[in-house]
Scaffold this motif. Structure first.
Motif, short mmCIF file in Angstrom:
data_model
loop_
_atom_site.label_atom_id
_atom_site.label_comp_id
_atom_site.label_asym_id
_atom_site.label_seq_id
_atom_site.Cartn_x
_atom_site.Cartn_y
_atom_site.Cartn_z
N SER A 103 0.85 -1.19 0.00
CA SER A 103 0.00 0.00 0.00
C SER A 103 0.88 1.23 0.00
O SER A 103 2.08 1.17 0.31
CB SER A 103 -0.93 0.01 1.22
N ALA A 104 0.28 2.37 -0.33
CA ALA A 104 1.02 3.63 -0.33
C ALA A 104 0.72 4.40 0.95
O ALA A 104 -0.39 4.35 1.47
CB ALA A 104 0.64 4.46 -1.55
N CYS A 105 1.74 5.10 1.41
CA CYS A 105 1.60 5.92 2.61
C CYS A 105 2.13 7.32 2.31
O CYS A 105 3.23 7.45 1.77
CB CYS A 105 2.37 5.30 3.77
N GLY A 110 11.81 15.29 1.81
CA GLY A 110 12.48 15.95 0.70
C GLY A 110 11.53 16.11 -0.46
O GLY A 110 10.44 16.67 -0.33
N ALA A 111 11.92 15.56 -1.61
CA ALA A 111 11.10 15.68 -2.81
C ALA A 111 10.01 14.62 -2.88
O ALA A 111 9.19 14.63 -3.81
CB ALA A 111 11.98 15.58 -4.05
N TYR A 112 9.98 13.70 -1.92
CA TYR A 112 9.04 12.59 -1.97
C TYR A 112 7.77 12.90 -1.19
O TYR A 112 7.81 13.54 -0.14
CB TYR A 112 9.70 11.32 -1.43
N ARG A 113 6.66 12.41 -1.73
CA ARG A 113 5.36 12.63 -1.08
C ARG A 113 4.69 11.33 -0.68
O ARG A 113 3.62 11.32 -0.10
CB ARG A 113 4.44 13.42 -2.04
N PRO A 184 6.66 9.05 -5.52
CA PRO A 184 7.06 7.98 -4.60
C PRO A 184 8.57 7.96 -4.36
O PRO A 184 9.38 8.29 -5.24
CB PRO A 184 6.62 6.72 -5.34
N ALA A 185 8.95 7.57 -3.16
CA ALA A 185 10.37 7.35 -2.85
C ALA A 185 10.85 6.13 -3.63
O ALA A 185 10.07 5.22 -3.94
CB ALA A 185 10.54 7.13 -1.35
#
Length: 243
Positions: A103-105, A110-113, A184-185
């Motif tokens: 899943s996404a969190c 930094g530049a990642y959301r 995404p990271a």
């Protein structure tokens, strides 16, 4: 055959032996170099994975600056993770086939959301899955785990089938896109703690207890083969000169 001809070095065979010897020694040296690299890596993994978890955003910000952040132990609060949509990545655990739920969190790093979270493993013998809410819930779920770089697919890895929610390689950008996760990271979080304690079939996976480091064994094998080649060649010359 004259004595002089018998005692002369076989030029062609000698060249072949020298080339083969050079290859075997080079492979042994390469394995020694790999041994040094693996030893350093295992020391790094031990230090990072046993440390107290730190906020994920701090480490991900360093990833955005090009730093290797693999195996850092972090904590992250994910709203509604227990009912979040998930993708199923094929996996094996203790010889049992099953699916790893991703899943996404949302995250500020930094530049990642966002960061993908490997919530755990569900064996194929279990048909049930955690509930998925139509809208993302606000209940905070704290996750502790290790940041991992995705394993690159190899020639035997089947193609991912996003339309059927069947994934065989951890393609982070494609998986994030399928989940609607922005920025995404490049790493994912391998959860140690459960997002769904009431769903016992979902088994979070900590770091494997042992990572193989057999490079010294491989190096000794190559050097041993080189020694055997020298012994066989020397024995051949001895017999040739004795005859």
């Amino acid at each position: 055959m004259t004595d002089a001809a018998t005692r002369r070095l076989p030029i062609g065979l000698t060249l072949v032996v020298l080339i083969a010897l050079g290859v075997l020694i080079a492979l042994g040296v390469w394995q020694l170099q790999r041994l040094g690299w693996k030893t350093e890596l295992l020391t790094q993994i031990e230090a990072r994975s046993t440390a107290e978890p730190v906020p994920a955003g701090e480490i991900l910000a360093r990833a955005g600056q090009g730093e290797d952040v693999g195996f850092y132990r972090v904590r992250l609060t994910c709203p509604g993770l227990d009912t979040a949509p998930f993708l199923q990545l094929y996996g094996l655990k203790n010889g049992q086939a099953g699916q790893r739920l991703f899943s996404a969190c949302p995250v500020e790093g930094g530049a990642y959301r966002s960061v993908l979270v490997d919530r755990g493993f569900v064996p194929d013998t279990v048909e049930a899955r955690p509930p998925v809410a139509s809208e993302r819930g606000a209940t905070p779920v704290e996750v502790v785990g290790l940041l991992r770089e995705p394993d690159p697919p190899n020639f035997v890895t089947p193609e991912n089938q996003p339309a059927q929610n069947l994934w065989y390689g951890s393609d982070v950008p494609a998986m994030a896109k399928a989940l609607g996760a922005e920025a995404p990271a490049p790493v994912f979080l391998l959860a140690e703690t459960s997002s769904n304690p009431d769903f016992a079939a979902l088994d979070p996976t900590p770091l494997p207890g042992e990572i193989a480091n057999r490079h010294l064994e491989y190096a000794l094998t190559w050097f041993g083969l080189a020694g055997a080649l020298i012994a066989v060649y020397a024995a051949m010359l001895w017999r040739r000169w004795k005859s």
